[in-house]
Design a protein around this motif. Structure first.
Motif, PDB file in Angstrom:
ATOM      1  N   UNK A 174      66.490  10.735  88.607  1.00 27.55           N
ATOM      2  CA  UNK A 174      67.028  10.611  87.245  1.00 27.55           C
ATOM      3  C   UNK A 174      66.234   9.566  86.457  1.00 27.55           C
ATOM      4  N   UNK A 175      65.715   9.942  85.313  1.00 23.12           N
ATOM      5  CA  UNK A 175      64.911   9.027  84.493  1.00 23.12           C
ATOM      6  C   UNK A 175      65.406   9.074  83.047  1.00 23.12           C
ATOM      7  N   UNK A 176      65.054   8.091  82.201  1.00 16.60           N
ATOM      8  CA  UNK A 176      64.324   6.855  82.556  1.00 16.60           C
ATOM      9  C   UNK A 176      65.177   5.882  83.379  1.00 16.60           C
ATOM     10  N   UNK A 177      64.498   4.789  83.782  1.00 16.70           N
ATOM     11  CA  UNK A 177      65.092   3.844  84.724  1.00 16.70           C
ATOM     12  C   UNK A 177      65.523   2.531  84.056  1.00 16.70           C
ATOM     13  N   UNK A 178      66.547   1.914  84.643  1.00 12.56           N
ATOM     14  CA  UNK A 178      66.814   0.484  84.483  1.00 12.56           C
ATOM     15  C   UNK A 178      66.390  -0.178  85.800  1.00 12.56           C
ATOM     16  N   UNK A 179      65.564  -1.224  85.716  1.00 13.33           N
ATOM     17  CA  UNK A 179      65.060  -1.879  86.932  1.00 13.33           C
ATOM     18  C   UNK A 179      65.990  -3.009  87.352  1.00 13.33           C
ATOM     19  N   UNK A 180      66.542  -2.903  88.548  1.00 11.07           N
ATOM     20  CA  UNK A 180      67.460  -3.922  89.067  1.00 11.07           C
ATOM     21  C   UNK A 180      66.686  -4.935  89.896  1.00 11.07           C
ATOM     22  N   UNK A 181      66.873  -6.222  89.570  1.00 15.32           N
ATOM     23  CA  UNK A 181      66.119  -7.284  90.247  1.00 15.32           C
ATOM     24  C   UNK A 181      66.989  -8.156  91.146  1.00 15.32           C
ATOM     25  N   UNK A 182      68.278  -7.867  91.211  1.00 15.40           N
ATOM     26  CA  UNK A 182      69.164  -8.674  92.048  1.00 15.40           C
ATOM     27  C   UNK A 182      69.109 -10.135  91.637  1.00 15.40           C
ATOM     28  N   UNK A 183      69.181 -11.011  92.652  1.00 15.99           N
ATOM     29  CA  UNK A 183      69.092 -12.458  92.402  1.00 15.99           C
ATOM     30  C   UNK A 183      67.786 -13.000  92.985  1.00 15.99           C
ATOM     31  N   UNK A 184      66.736 -12.200  92.869  1.00 17.06           N
ATOM     32  CA  UNK A 184      65.488 -12.483  93.581  1.00 17.06           C
ATOM     33  C   UNK A 184      64.708 -13.620  92.930  1.00 17.06           C
ATOM     34  N   UNK A 185      64.174 -14.494  93.794  1.00 18.37           N
ATOM     35  CA  UNK A 185      63.371 -15.614  93.303  1.00 18.37           C
ATOM     36  C   UNK A 185      61.935 -15.525  93.811  1.00 18.37           C
ATOM     37  N   UNK A 186      61.643 -14.582  94.683  1.00 25.79           N
ATOM     38  CA  UNK A 186      60.330 -14.462  95.309  1.00 25.79           C
ATOM     39  C   UNK A 186      59.625 -13.216  94.754  1.00 25.79           C
ATOM     40  N   UNK A 187      58.567 -13.396  93.933  1.00 22.23           N
ATOM     41  CA  UNK A 187      57.910 -12.243  93.303  1.00 22.23           C
ATOM     42  C   UNK A 187      57.430 -11.195  94.323  1.00 22.23           C
ATOM     43  N   UNK A 188      57.042 -11.647  95.518  1.00 18.25           N
ATOM     44  CA  UNK A 188      56.559 -10.700  96.536  1.00 18.25           C
ATOM     45  C   UNK A 188      57.597  -9.662  96.916  1.00 18.25           C
ATOM     46  N   UNK A 189      58.880  -9.979  96.696  1.00 17.54           N
ATOM     47  CA  UNK A 189      59.938  -9.035  97.042  1.00 17.54           C
ATOM     48  C   UNK A 189      60.184  -8.008  95.929  1.00 17.54           C
ATOM     49  N   UNK A 190      59.519  -8.175  94.793  1.00 14.32           N
ATOM     50  CA  UNK A 190      59.796  -7.308  93.641  1.00 14.32           C
ATOM     51  C   UNK A 190      58.651  -6.333  93.366  1.00 14.32           C
TER      52      UNK A 190
END
Lengths: 346, 346
Positions: free
Chosen positions: B15-31
């Protein structure tokens, strides 16, 4: 044969001994599993159970599930396949009877036993197991490539369905007859039933294919041999992924190339020619060297069932001269097979 | 990019378009997933949605699920990964909020969305979809090896995780910029999100691996190119089965070898050295020839992100002289990349 599975909690373990179920089958070609079990695991088969109308027989004692249970049987194996891999309604009453008699049911068919409501309900009620050989164990790890202790032999082939299982069985038996500690390691449905356990390699998710092969032949004593049933062919356009994962994860010291003289096209493909046995040797060494630098070809196993004895023996002698390694048909045995066994163990 | 899936009923459609979910992430490598979508499917991303505490940002507009739905979004993509691939309890309330706002949820994580009771219940109640990118479509056929119409390019590699996806994306984009009809064909989680569909090759059962690759790039117009994202490496002791099934089923006319200069050991293995790019070329031709006799190497894609621009350009020029084919970094573009594109299309 030792019981190599279960204690490690990693591969399938089957309830034995078996009662062989033949359904109402009249076509011997559909009873390959039953014949394979009779021939290679006869000491684990207490008898056969056939429905009225069946003409196929293994010539084992005919008995009911209750009689088989009294004789020690703990698993009923569906020893016949139908076109389509289904379990016809006419069989179901007899399968429920087996569960009631105390037997688990073992199947290598495409349909899952638990998807048949009568069987699922009876098994749940009675506390019996419905075991689908095609379902791999859970939590197979990704391969790590670490070299394992012990010796390994893998049968490979120019195609599918030309004798890789029987070659591995024959070699494992011959190794043991010569006092070598050896286990047959099964990778397909019939092989798993014969061994009483194993890994259904073609049903494993690709990312874990080599990891499944690593599980199947764990660390062993330095002079112990695992003789591993091959699958497919590295040159088969549909199944090479299975073959390569199995090769990498098995880390074989020795491989034997299985071939059927006279076969020219690969099974189930759009006109793919078989590659030569020499090409299979080269490719297996090239790829197998990745996880075992010492990999070598022990010789060739030819399926000569379509030839007379004299023609077969002459052909294999010529091929052995040409290839510089033993060529034998494990089903015929003889000096050629002794030479193949000696070459593998050399 | 065309929408290549769905009409055929064979591969995933998102299903598009998207909303990008980033959680509570602080480490760019995880995104990495969120950044990949922003960079390669920016026209399909309406904004980002982060929890308090998150420091990572894609610099797209911040919005709530309800705002995103009003802007046209239809899928919330979990754009971050955790060690372990889990969905932490702190995210769940926000994911339910997305379902309530009218968004389906798309995840490439190991854990299945439907295994989280809050999400399963909310999705069922609201009629929303929980889409796990790692789950392949049902009823993938066994490969038949039949030659298909249209042109195909596959990216292959000396190892995992060194740029096969970005190389395929860059080449597909460059092909289209030159007026060539081309589709990016995705085989991994992030690629599938970018393309809006595809085949998670590493999650397909081995027996169907080549068949899944055949499905992914079906018959096409004679001058159409499928640019297929590669997986793993033919010499990786864990993942070669995936690579070989993908190679056989893709039947590539052209392949590009992806490599990271300076990397010497394969990821996740017990000290396996990388093979040379020349060895990868030879092996890919040897094995790929089985399903496409005309297979050829179009050149090399080097991931030079660890080098300065000048050093990278000099290295690639030297390597191109040595190898006799273009060597380029798609992320740097330039004349070297133009030469690679031209060589592939030649």
């Amino acid at each position: 044969m030792n019981a190599p599975f279960g204690a490690r909690g990693t591969a399938l373990v089957l309830p034995q001994p078996y009662l062989l179920f033949l359904g109402d089958t009249t076509e011997p070609g559909f009873a390959k599993t039953a014949f394979g079990l009779r021939d290679w695991a006869g000491d684990k088969c207490v008898g056969e159970f056939a429905l009225p109308g069946a003409t196929v027989t293994t010539h084992l004692a005919r008995m009911t599930p209750a009689q088989a249970y009294a004789e020690g049987a703990r698993g009923l194996v569906i020893g016949v396949a139908n076109p389509g891999g289904m379990i016809p309604p006419a069989w179901r009453k007899s399968l429920v009877e087996a569960l009631e008699a105390g037997l688990d049911i073992v199947s290598g068919m495409h349909v899952r036993l638990g998807d048949i409501p009568e069987l699922a309900e009876a098994a749940a009620l009675l506390g019996r197991r419905l075991i689908d050989i095609r379902v791999p164990p859970a939590e197979i790890p990704v391969a790590n490539g670490r070299k394992r202790s012990g010796k390994r032999l893998l049968t490979v082939g120019t195609d599918c369905a030309l004798g890789k299982k029987y070659t591995a069985l024959g070699l494992a038996r011959a190794f043991r007859q010569r006092g070598v500690d050896a286990d047959f390691r099964a990778t397909g449905q019939t092989g798993i039933m014969i061994a009483g356990g194993g890994m259904p390699m073609d049903a494993v998710v690709s990312d874990f294919e080599a990891g499944a092969a690593e599980l199947l032949s764990p660390d062993a004593a330095p002079d112990h041999w695992d003789v591993i049933e091959g699958q497919g062919s590295l040159m088969h356009p549909a199944f090479a992924a299975v073959s390569l994962g199995l090769l990498h994860g098995s880390q074989p010291d020795v491989f034997v190339v299985c071939h059927e003289p006279g076969r020219t096209e690969m099974l189930g493909t759009a006109g793919y020619k078989l590659t030569s046995v020499e090409e299979v040797v080269e490719l297996t060494i090239l790829l197998g060297r990745r996880t075992n630098k010492a990999i070598r070809c022990g010789g060739f196993s030819y399926n000569t069932s379509a030839l007379g004895a004299e023609a077969a023996i002459a052909l294999m002698a010529r091929e052995s001269d040409r290839l510089g390694l033993p060529v034998a048909d494990p089903m015929r045995g003889g000096a050629a097979f002794d030479a193949l066994v000696a070459s593998c163990l050399a």
